[in-house]
Design a protein around this motif. Structure first.
Motif, PDB file in Angstrom:
ATOM      1  N   LEU A  38       0.833  -1.210   0.000  1.00 21.17           N
ATOM      2  CA  LEU A  38       0.000   0.000   0.000  1.00 21.17           C
ATOM      3  C   LEU A  38       0.867   1.259   0.000  1.00 21.17           C
ATOM      4  N   ARG A  39       2.000   1.167   0.701  1.00 27.78           N
ATOM      5  CA  ARG A  39       2.917   2.327   0.719  1.00 27.78           C
ATOM      6  C   ARG A  39       3.434   2.636  -0.684  1.00 27.78           C
ATOM      7  N   LEU A  40       3.735   1.590  -1.447  1.00 26.50           N
ATOM      8  CA  LEU A  40       4.222   1.809  -2.818  1.00 26.50           C
ATOM      9  C   LEU A  40       3.172   2.529  -3.651  1.00 26.50           C
ATOM     10  N   ALA A  41       1.924   2.087  -3.519  1.00 29.41           N
ATOM     11  CA  ALA A  41       0.841   2.729  -4.282  1.00 29.41           C
ATOM     12  C   ALA A  41       0.706   4.191  -3.861  1.00 29.41           C
ATOM     13  N   GLU A  42       0.870   4.419  -2.568  1.00 31.98           N
ATOM     14  CA  GLU A  42       0.766   5.778  -2.043  1.00 31.98           C
ATOM     15  C   GLU A  42       1.848   6.674  -2.653  1.00 31.98           C
ATOM     16  N   GLN A  43       3.019   6.082  -2.922  1.00 35.96           N
ATOM     17  CA  GLN A  43       4.135   6.875  -3.459  1.00 35.96           C
ATOM     18  C   GLN A  43       3.857   7.407  -4.863  1.00 35.96           C
ATOM     19  N   VAL A  44       2.883   6.830  -5.568  1.00 38.15           N
ATOM     20  CA  VAL A  44       2.521   7.406  -6.871  1.00 38.15           C
ATOM     21  C   VAL A  44       1.151   8.079  -6.794  1.00 38.15           C
ATOM     22  N   GLY A  45       0.787   8.488  -5.595  1.00 39.92           N
ATOM     23  CA  GLY A  45      -0.381   9.348  -5.455  1.00 39.92           C
ATOM     24  C   GLY A  45      -1.695   8.654  -5.179  1.00 39.92           C
ATOM     25  N   ALA A  46      -1.655   7.342  -4.894  1.00 39.46           N
ATOM     26  CA  ALA A  46      -2.907   6.636  -4.635  1.00 39.46           C
ATOM     27  C   ALA A  46      -3.305   6.744  -3.162  1.00 39.46           C
ATOM     28  N   ILE A  47      -4.605   6.624  -2.918  1.00 37.55           N
ATOM     29  CA  ILE A  47      -5.118   6.563  -1.553  1.00 37.55           C
ATOM     30  C   ILE A  47      -5.156   5.093  -1.152  1.00 37.55           C
ATOM     31  N   PRO A  48      -4.439   4.720  -0.072  1.00 37.95           N
ATOM     32  CA  PRO A  48      -4.454   3.307   0.329  1.00 37.95           C
ATOM     33  C   PRO A  48      -5.774   2.946   1.013  1.00 37.95           C
ATOM     34  N   VAL A  49      -6.350   1.819   0.628  1.00 28.29           N
ATOM     35  CA  VAL A  49      -7.568   1.315   1.271  1.00 28.29           C
ATOM     36  C   VAL A  49      -7.221  -0.055   1.851  1.00 28.29           C
ATOM     37  N   ASP A  50      -7.128  -0.132   3.178  1.00 35.77           N
ATOM     38  CA  ASP A  50      -6.707  -1.363   3.846  1.00 35.77           C
ATOM     39  C   ASP A  50      -7.948  -2.205   4.155  1.00 35.77           C
ATOM     40  N   ASP A  51      -8.108  -3.315   3.435  1.00 35.25           N
ATOM     41  CA  ASP A  51      -9.338  -4.103   3.597  1.00 35.25           C
ATOM     42  C   ASP A  51      -9.297  -5.015   4.829  1.00 35.25           C
ATOM     43  N   SER A  52      -8.157  -4.990   5.553  1.00 42.06           N
ATOM     44  CA  SER A  52      -8.157  -5.730   6.817  1.00 42.06           C
ATOM     45  C   SER A  52      -8.729  -4.859   7.939  1.00 42.06           C
ATOM     46  N   LYS A  53      -8.973  -3.595   7.620  1.00 42.66           N
ATOM     47  CA  LYS A  53      -9.480  -2.668   8.645  1.00 42.66           C
ATOM     48  C   LYS A  53     -10.946  -2.313   8.427  1.00 42.66           C
ATOM     49  N   GLY A  54     -11.622  -3.057   7.542  1.00 38.10           N
ATOM     50  CA  GLY A  54     -13.030  -2.761   7.286  1.00 38.10           C
ATOM     51  C   GLY A  54     -13.359  -2.952   5.817  1.00 38.10           C
ATOM     52  N   SER A  55     -14.656  -2.967   5.517  1.00 28.85           N
ATOM     53  CA  SER A  55     -15.117  -3.236   4.150  1.00 28.85           C
ATOM     54  C   SER A  55     -14.485  -2.261   3.156  1.00 28.85           C
ATOM     55  N   PRO A  56     -13.818  -2.788   2.128  1.00 25.90           N
ATOM     56  CA  PRO A  56     -13.239  -1.885   1.124  1.00 25.90           C
ATOM     57  C   PRO A  56     -14.327  -1.113   0.375  1.00 25.90           C
ATOM     58  N   VAL A  57     -15.492  -1.742   0.208  1.00 24.48           N
ATOM     59  CA  VAL A  57     -16.585  -1.065  -0.513  1.00 24.48           C
ATOM     60  C   VAL A  57     -17.014   0.175   0.273  1.00 24.48           C
ATOM     61  N   ASP A  58     -17.185   0.019   1.591  1.00 25.05           N
ATOM     62  CA  ASP A  58     -17.578   1.168   2.422  1.00 25.05           C
ATOM     63  C   ASP A  58     -16.530   2.278   2.338  1.00 25.05           C
TER      64      ASP A  58
END
Ligand SMILES: [Zn+2]
Ligand SMILES: [Zn+2]
Length: 382
Positions: A214-234
């Motif tokens: 997720l950190r790598l994705a963040e480095q190119v401007g993405a918002i990380p969505v951690d699906d172990s912390k709750g529904s990714p859809v929500d």
């Protein structure tokens, strides 16, 4: 020559195998200087395909041309080239239409599409080896600029994952200013995030649960969505004012599983349907297969997934599928690298000699923290 040979589930070794040769006048022989381990190699490594024991892995290849057949006209000895993972003839109906991912002549009759060192994708030997035979070389080799060696960790991504990530976003139909959610922050998901950003997405969300990825994705401007912390859809709904993302990309594939490790080949597809808006588009680039004898249930064993077609249809979404036609993009993405507009090597965690491939497979397969992308360098001192 030395090559990475498959000996059964989770068992590879670097063995001495016969050197490839120029077999047809249209062939080139390439000395590999950089070759990646790919997430799709792991399906084979884990024994989840019918990849035959004794075969050589490797479809993300870059190297120097050291020999050409008499009918090779453009590519010369000494050229540094990137070879698309697709093996394509260049003159069948599909190739002529730009569908080099579904060449009709590079696999057995009845199956379109071929690749180096890949289950069900024809007889082609892989490039995790010192040498690679490239058929139809004028068509399949992309020449690289002067800085090919110094930037080979960037250019090596042109053979598969950079065009593949780009294709996922293109299949989704993304337009500048739109939002996109990408499921999977592995190498292809990261490339999709880079691609979406480069294409002008206003918001890029990437769903995964591995903090390093997720950190790598963040480095190119993405918002990380951690699906172990709750529904990714929500979480996607929260980021999009309850509307859902305009576009979605599937970069996980049939071995998708939830944060607790429960495997479900429809999980990411169904979450995409729910997190993409009405009439939005989805690009599915993760690998799905017609047969998966090692699958966790009867449906999966026959390549079937309990896909929420009702919601998909009701929302008027569309989906693109299948492997990437690398040649559609690689020339242009090469220019983005050459002009320093993008640096796809930012995901590389390990540059290793070929001899260390067995350990690298083990760590990468275990999704160990910090093992995000391995580039093997045959000939590099151990
Ligand atoms: Zn690959
Ligand atoms: Zn063809």
């Amino acid at each position: 020559m030395k090559a990475v040979v498959y000996h059964g589930p989770r068992n590879v070794s670097v063995d001495e195998v016969p050197d490839p040769k120029i077999e047809k006048p249209t062939d080139a022989l390439v000395r590999i200087t950089a070759t990646n381990i790919c997430g799709s190699d792991l399906h084979m490594y884990e024994g989840r395909t019918d990849f035959k024991e004794g075969r050589v892995f490797g479809h993300e290849n870059l190297g120097e041309v050291i020999g050409v057949g008499d009918a090779v006209d453009k590519i010369k000895v000494g050229d540094m080239i990137s070879a698309p993972f697709n093996v394509a003839c260049g003159h069948c109906r599909n190739c002529e239409e730009g569908l080099t991912n579904y060449c009709l002549r590079a696999n057995e009759p009845g199956i379109a599409g071929a690749a180096y060192g890949f289950a069900d994708m024809g007889p082609w030997q892989g490039g995790q080896a010192e040498l690679l035979r490239v058929p139809w070389a004028d068509f399949n080799c992309l020449r690289l600029p002067e800085d090919a060696r110094e930037k080979q960790d960037d250019y090596v991504m042109l053979s598969d994952i950079f065009p593949t990530g780009w294709h996922a976003v293109r299949m989704s139909g993304l337009r500048p200013g739109e939002t996109i959610v990408i499921y999977g922050s592995g190498p292809v998901g990261c490339m999709a995030a880079l691609s979406a950003t480069t294409m002008g997405a206003s918001k890029v969300m990437v769903v995964d649960r591995h903090p390093d990825r997720l950190r790598l994705a963040e480095q190119v401007g993405a918002i990380p969505v951690d699906d172990s912390k709750g529904s990714p859809v929500d979480q996607v709904m929260e980021h999009t004012n309850g509307m859902g993302a305009d576009r979605g990309a599937e970069c996980v594939g049939y071995q998708a599983h939830d944060p607790r490790g429960h495997e479900d080949n429809s999980a990411t597809l169904n979450d995409l349907v729910l997190s993409v808006r009405f009439t939005g588009g989805i690009g599915t680039i993760g690998v799905y297969v017609p047969q998966d004898p090692g699958g966790p249930n009867e449906l999966a064993k026959h390549g079937k997934a309990p896909f929420d077609f009702g919601s998909f249809w009701f929302k008027g979404q569309h989906m693109g599928t299948g492997q990437c036609p690398v040649k559609r993009y690689n020339r242009y993405l090469r220019s983005l690298i050459a002009e320093d507009k993008v640096k796809p090597s930012w995901i590389v965690s390990h540059d290793l000699p070929l001899e260390q491939a067995p350990e690298a497979y083990k760590h990468f397969d275990a999704r160990e923290e910090g093992w995000t992308k391995v580039v093997l360098h045959p000939g590099q001192a151990t």
